[in-house]
Design a protein around this motif. Structure first.
Motif, short mmCIF file in Angstrom:
data_model
loop_
_atom_site.label_atom_id
_atom_site.label_comp_id
_atom_site.label_asym_id
_atom_site.label_seq_id
_atom_site.Cartn_x
_atom_site.Cartn_y
_atom_site.Cartn_z
N ARG A 222 0.84 -1.17 -0.23
CA ARG A 222 0.15 -0.24 0.07
C ARG A 222 1.02 1.40 -0.05
NH1 ARG A 222 -2.59 -3.60 -1.29
NH2 ARG A 222 -4.98 -4.72 -0.06
N LEU A 223 0.57 2.46 -1.01
CA LEU A 223 1.20 3.53 -1.04
C LEU A 223 0.66 4.75 -0.17
CD1 LEU A 223 3.26 2.57 -4.52
CD2 LEU A 223 3.78 2.14 -2.32
N PHE A 224 0.47 5.33 0.01
CA PHE A 224 0.27 7.41 0.51
C PHE A 224 0.49 8.12 0.08
CE2 PHE A 224 -1.78 3.31 2.56
CZ PHE A 224 -2.85 3.67 2.85
N THR A 225 0.68 8.82 -0.48
CA THR A 225 1.13 10.34 -0.57
C THR A 225 1.05 11.11 0.76
OG1 THR A 225 -0.48 11.77 -1.22
CG2 THR A 225 1.11 10.81 -2.94
N ILE A 226 1.92 11.43 1.51
CA ILE A 226 2.32 12.76 2.68
C ILE A 226 1.68 14.05 2.50
CG2 ILE A 226 3.58 13.08 5.25
CD1 ILE A 226 5.09 10.33 3.88
N GLY A 227 0.43 14.08 2.43
CA GLY A 227 0.53 15.97 2.17
C GLY A 227 0.64 15.35 0.63
#
Length: 631
Positions: A222-227
């Motif tokens: 799972r990948l998520f942008t920070i901001g």
């Protein structure tokens, strides 16, 4: 919170959906089990988020109107589902009408074992799971609060990644916008997440808040942008599976990582501003040290309005315990003097702070507060100059550095330079013509070249080349080349202590006469004739007088040191003394005369000022003792 999916997993209850359940129905929250009897209606407060169990023989299931009324009550009370208890003789087929009625009202319909004991068993299993989940959630939040305490610290991101990896039992990395791994846990997380590199790159440059998922052999990623910046850092996780609790931990960690990133960006911004302001303050100081007062005042107007709108100033030098604490001391000095003085890191020496204070009513306040800063911690020392014209800031710095020598030898650790009569003050009117003649090869150069050589020569006589270069903001090789050119023009040897003393005196005379000395009508005299006056001899005796307060032969040691061109080893051999004894005598002379004399050691080369105290000693001895040094 437990769901119907959890409840159907409790095998003893034989709880099953009448028809294939949708994901939404299976994930409906469940807090417990409530059984209905034929003679009572459901209490809304008791069945909210509960599985309601009804016997198959209950008449409400056979009457279409009563069934509709029951299902409507369950819906209004937000019951989770309705379960029909099967008769002991075996399963019966649930009537299509019941299914239709339940679907119309959004109430999932299930079947369950007829034994009430199993309902109690299921209720206990659900409440126990609910309690366990609340406990895990409380633990999660407690640990998140602990992480919040470390937000903004240099290791804040790594702490969050390590915690998330442990909580989610996953491999976790944070990849910067430049696609560099800035934090990882465990150690092999980067390698495990390598298959997602291209997707991380794409996600980081997409812009806005984004996420992505992909599966590899044995892992879900799972990948998520920070901001929502672009490009953005990316949080990447690899785990065998992601539970609701894991997803909660990821969501909260993302919030904290956004906060950590914002704090880090703000800190970097503040650091850049501080660095920029520090560079400007050093530039102002360099302009003052080289006599460019108007340029310094114009530059200072932006960061310290009015501070340099003055004719005279005092300079203070605060020596810190080590270069690592200088930033802290600068902030303390800023807090101490406010807007009444200019505080700057010394460009030449990494453990010194320089403060230029205008000569106003606040100068005593500045000295008092800086003394407090110096005495706040051990191994800090403060030296202050006497008042000087702003154009003579370099001389004020020398005075402050001389006072610093005394401060390092007294208990108070703070000392103001004792105003004394300089040799240039007592020379007669012939001094102007003499200085003009001596410096003529440089003074007759074009303005830009002349000012450049004079500024370098003035500092080159007072400091080691490396320090002079840092003050001027140029390379040490440039300083060496300019000094060599000046020496050639003046036909002097700048390695000779007597030549340096004479040139230094000429520069001081010129500075005292406001930089525009015109040759006198009478012919110029030599240095020996210029020193041969009663006033000069009186000055020399007063200058050397403090040496007689010590029982050791300090004057004799200084004479041998001067004859040896400042070489301690040669002076020691001539006096038949140990070099350590000669150095001890010189150190005491430094204290009494407020001059630095011992230079040339490895430590002195780049970390200590080569103050022109030797110049005054040489000239005083040349005045009183012809056989000591020839000039």
């Amino acid at each position: 919170m437990p769901t119907l999916r959890f409840a159907t997993g409790v095998e003893e209850s034989e709880l099953r959906f009448v028809e294939e359940a949708t994901t939404a129905d299976a994930d409906r929250p469940l807090e417990g089990v409530h059984a209905l009897t034929p003679d009572n209606d459901p209490d809304p407060d008791q069945i909210r988020r509960h599985l309601v169990v009804i016997q198959a023989q209950d008449p409400r299931l056979s009457d279409r109107i009563q069934l509709a009324r029951l299902l409507s009550r369950l819906k209004r009370a937000q019951a989770t589902a309705l379960a029909i208890a099967q008769p002991p003789t075996g399963r019966t087929t649930t009537a299509a009408s019941r299914i239709t009625a339940a679907e119309r009202r959004g109430i999932p319909l299930l079947t369950i074992c007829h034994e009430p004991a199993t309902w109690l068993l299921l209720h206990r299993a659900v409440t126990r799971e609910h309690h366990d989940q609340l406990t895990r959630t409380a633990t999660l939040h407690r640990e998140l609060l602990e992480q919040i305490h470390h937000l903004g610290q240099p290791d804040g991101t790594q702490r969050l990644v390590t915690w998330l990896a442990s909580t989610a039992r996953a491999h976790v990395t944070v990849v910067s916008p430049r696609l560099l791994t800035t934090a990882a846990a465990p150690a092999d997380a980067h390698d495990v997440l390598q298959p997602a590199h291209e997707e991380i790159t794409r996600l980081a440059h997409t812009g806005g808040i984004g996420s992505a998922a992909l599966d590899t052999e044995g892992h879900q990623i799972r990948l998520f942008t920070i901001g929502d910046t672009c490009p953005a850092p990316v949080l990447a996780l690899a785990a065998p599976a992601f539970t609701p609790q894991t997803n909660t931990a990821i969501a909260r960690t993302l919030d904290l990582l956004v906060a950590q990133s914002a704090i880090e960006n703000a800190a970097r911004g503040r650091a850049r501003l501080r660095q920029g302001e520090e560079s400007v303050r050093q530039a102002i100081l360099q302009l003052l040290m080289t006599g460019h007062v108007t340029d310094a005042q114009r530059t200072a107007a932006g960061i310290a309005p009015g501070v340099l709108d003055t004719d005279e100033c005092r300079v203070f030098v605060l020596k810190t315990a080590s270069h690592t604490e200088r930033a802290t001391v600068i902030q303390q000095c800023d807090d101490a003097v406010g807007t009444t003085a200019l505080v700057s890191a010394c460009p030449a020496f990494p453990d010194e702070v320089i403060v230029v204070a205008p000569r106003r009513t606040a100068e005593h306040h500045v000295f008092t507060n800086l003394t407090t800063v110096a005495q706040h911690a051990p191994r800090r020392y403060l030296g202050g100059s006497s008042p000087h014209r702003l154009a003579d800031t370099a001389q004020a710095y020398l005075d402050a550095s001389r006072a610093l020598i005394v401060a390092r030898r007294i208990t108070a650790r703070a000392h103001l330079y004792i105003t004394e009569i300089q040799l240039a003050h007592v020379l007669d009117a012939r001094a102007c013509a003499w200085a003009r003649t001596l410096l003529a090869p440089i003074l007759d150069l074009p303005d830009t070249r002349r000012d450049q050589l004079l500024a370098t020569l003035r500092l080159g006589l007072d400091f080691q080349p490396a320090a002079a270069a840092r003050i001027l903001g140029t390379h040490r090789n440039t300083v060496a080349r300019r000094l060599a050119e000046a020496a050639e023009l003046l036909d002097s040897d700048l390695q000779d202590i007597a030549h340096r003393a004479v040139i230094g005196l000429a520069l001081e005379v010129r500075a005292r006469r406001h930089h525009r000395v015109q040759p006198a009508a009478e012919p110029s005299v030599g240095i020996r004739s210029l020193l041969d006056t009663d006033e000069v001899r009186r000055w020399a005796r007063q200058f050397l007088e403090p040496l007689h307060s010590d029982r050791r032969p300090l004057l004799e040691t200084l004479a041998a040191w001067a004859r040896s061109n400042g070489r301690v080893d040669i002076a020691a051999a001539a006096l038949d003394m140990n070099p350590a004894t000669v150095r001890s005598h010189l150190r005491q002379a430094e204290h009494l005369l407020q001059r630095r004399l011992v230079t040339g050691s490895h430590a002195d080369t780049d970390t200590e000022p080569d103050i022109a105290g030797a110049h005054d000693v040489v000239l005083a001895m040349a005045t009183l003792c012809d056989d000591v040094v020839q000039i």
